[in-house]
Design an enzyme around this catalytic site. Structure first.
Site, PDB file in Angstrom:
ATOM      1  CG  ASP A 122      -2.046   0.978   1.147  1.00 40.41           C
ATOM      2  OD1 ASP A 122      -2.170   1.658   0.111  1.00 40.41           O
ATOM      3  OD2 ASP A 122      -2.822   1.078   2.126  1.00 40.41           O
TER       4      ASP A 122
ATOM      5  CG  ASP B 275      -3.218   3.855  -3.474  1.00 37.13           C
ATOM      6  OD1 ASP B 275      -4.188   3.179  -3.846  1.00 37.13           O
ATOM      7  OD2 ASP B 275      -3.253   4.611  -2.485  1.00 37.13           O
ATOM      8  CD  GLU B 276      -5.459  -0.828  -1.224  1.00 37.30           C
ATOM      9  OE1 GLU B 276      -5.108  -1.625  -0.316  1.00 37.30           O
ATOM     10  OE2 GLU B 276      -6.434  -0.072  -1.125  1.00 37.30           O
TER      11      GLU B 276
END
Length: 375
Positions: free
Chosen positions: A13, A107-108
């Site tokens: 993350d 983003d993860e």
């Protein structure tokens, strides 16, 4: 899977991703409370730096509230093409370690590194090397959780943010879960958290004490899931062919509206945005949903499922108009409208994923980006 039958799952993350990209690209913003979004009266925060979060600024917060919390807050407009480009860099790093990558957003992602392609001693070492490469190649930090299932890996990454990592080894998951507040559980939203607290369930330990029958009675089909995660159990595989569940776009008006003309203009603009994505990704879906946020910030939705996937822009536009017109006359002024398509044709979606038609098709958080873009 490893010879002992235990998976090795990493949840990566990025730390305050949008805001960190902006601070990286403009050194004058480093160390300052920063919000990605628009600071206008009707704006919404898309993302906040850790400096801003210290003042209680959060994503999806109205800009006026954010500025009351933090008068020195700096707003910068979002640059989604830049964020997508950085995301592609990060996913290229992931691909050096495994083919089993399940993106959750720009983003993860989950990574199954059971196969140990790089020959590193442990999954912890793998996560450490991935984070080091992300920092070296993008200038950004990431946090990681490492465990034997997805649920525990995601919980673990949250425990060491920013720029840290935590491992929950086999045999330790149940105890780890029991020590956490119920609001920290991935998949337990604000409404469910409030309901659990009314039932005197405040921690993982409290949840663990409940019987399966009790949880099914109060939470229906979700009951078995809550029963399992209270014991650190999650048998879901990392799925690189995860199909997008929905695509939507929202806009916040400059002022509250009760007259049909500006409301419908907003709905049509959002329908056009969603259709543009459908054309780009060649995805088709059957269910159209219109979202309304009233002047008092209460929300409502109206949905319609069609017999076959929406085949053209005009059908999406007309269905969206029919749905918004079903709430006339509005009970209050309307501050936000949105249009979402869901119930995608699985064969089309999977085929397009296999053809590599872009990262967006696998990115379930794309609608949130569009919220910010139109705010």
């Amino acid at each position: 899977m490893a010879g002992d039958g235990i998976r090795k799952i990493i949840h990566i993350d990025m730390d305050a991703f949008y805001a960190s990209v902006e601070q990286r690209d403009d050194p004058s913003l480093k160390g300052r409370p920063l919000a990605v979004g628009h600071g206008a009266r009707r704006g919404v925060v898309a993302a906040a730096s850790y400096e801003a979060r210290a003042f209680g600024v959060r994503s999806a917060m109205p800009s006026t509230t954010a500025l009351r919390n933090c008068p020195d807050l700096v707003f910068v407009p979002p640059r989604f093409e830049v964020y997508k480009a950085v995301s592609r860099q990060i996913h290229a790093i992931f691909a050096d370690y495994t083919d089993l990558i399940e993106p959750l957003s720009l983003d993860e992602a989950y990574l199954d590194v059971t196969e140990n392609r790089r020959g590193l001693a442990t999954a912890t070492d793998t996560a450490q090397e991935i984070r080091a490469r992300i920092l070296a190649e993008t200038g950004l930090t990431a946090s990681a959780g490492i465990s034997y299932n997805k649920f525990l890996a995601k919980l673990a990454s949250d425990q060491r943010k920013p720029n840290g990592q935590l491992v929950v080894p086999p045999g330790k998951g149940e105890a780890f879960v029991q020590s956490l507040p119920i609001g920290r559980f991935h998949g337990v939203g604000a409404v469910t958290e409030a309901k659990m607290k009314r039932l005197d369930i405040h921690t993982g330990e409290d949840l663990h004490r409940q019987s399966l029958t009790f949880l099914q009675h109060h939470f229906g089909k979700s009951g078995p899931w809550y029963y399992a995660i209270a014991r650190g159990e999650d048998h879901r595989a990392v799925n690189p062919d995860r199909v997008r569940k929905s695509s939507g776009s929202e806009t916040t008006f400059d002022q509250d509206h009760t007259e049909p003309e500006p409301i419908e203009a907003g709905v049509l603009a959002m329908a056009d945005d969603v259709w543009a994505w459908c054309e780009k990704s060649r995805a088709r879906a059957r269910t159209v949903t219109v979202k309304i946020k009233w002047a008092d910030f209460q929300q409502a939705t109206r949905s319609r499922s069609l017999p076959s996937p929406v085949a053209d822009r005009q059908t999406l536009r007309q269905t969206s108009l029919d749905l918004i017109r079903s709430i006339y006359p509005p009970r209050l002024g309307i501050r936000l409208v949105g249009v979402t398509l869901s119930n995608f044709d699985q064969e089309i979606a999977l085929r397009d994923e296999q053809l590599g038609l872009g990262f967006d098709a696998a990115c379930v958080n794309q609608p949130a980006a569009q919220v910010a873009h139109h705010a």
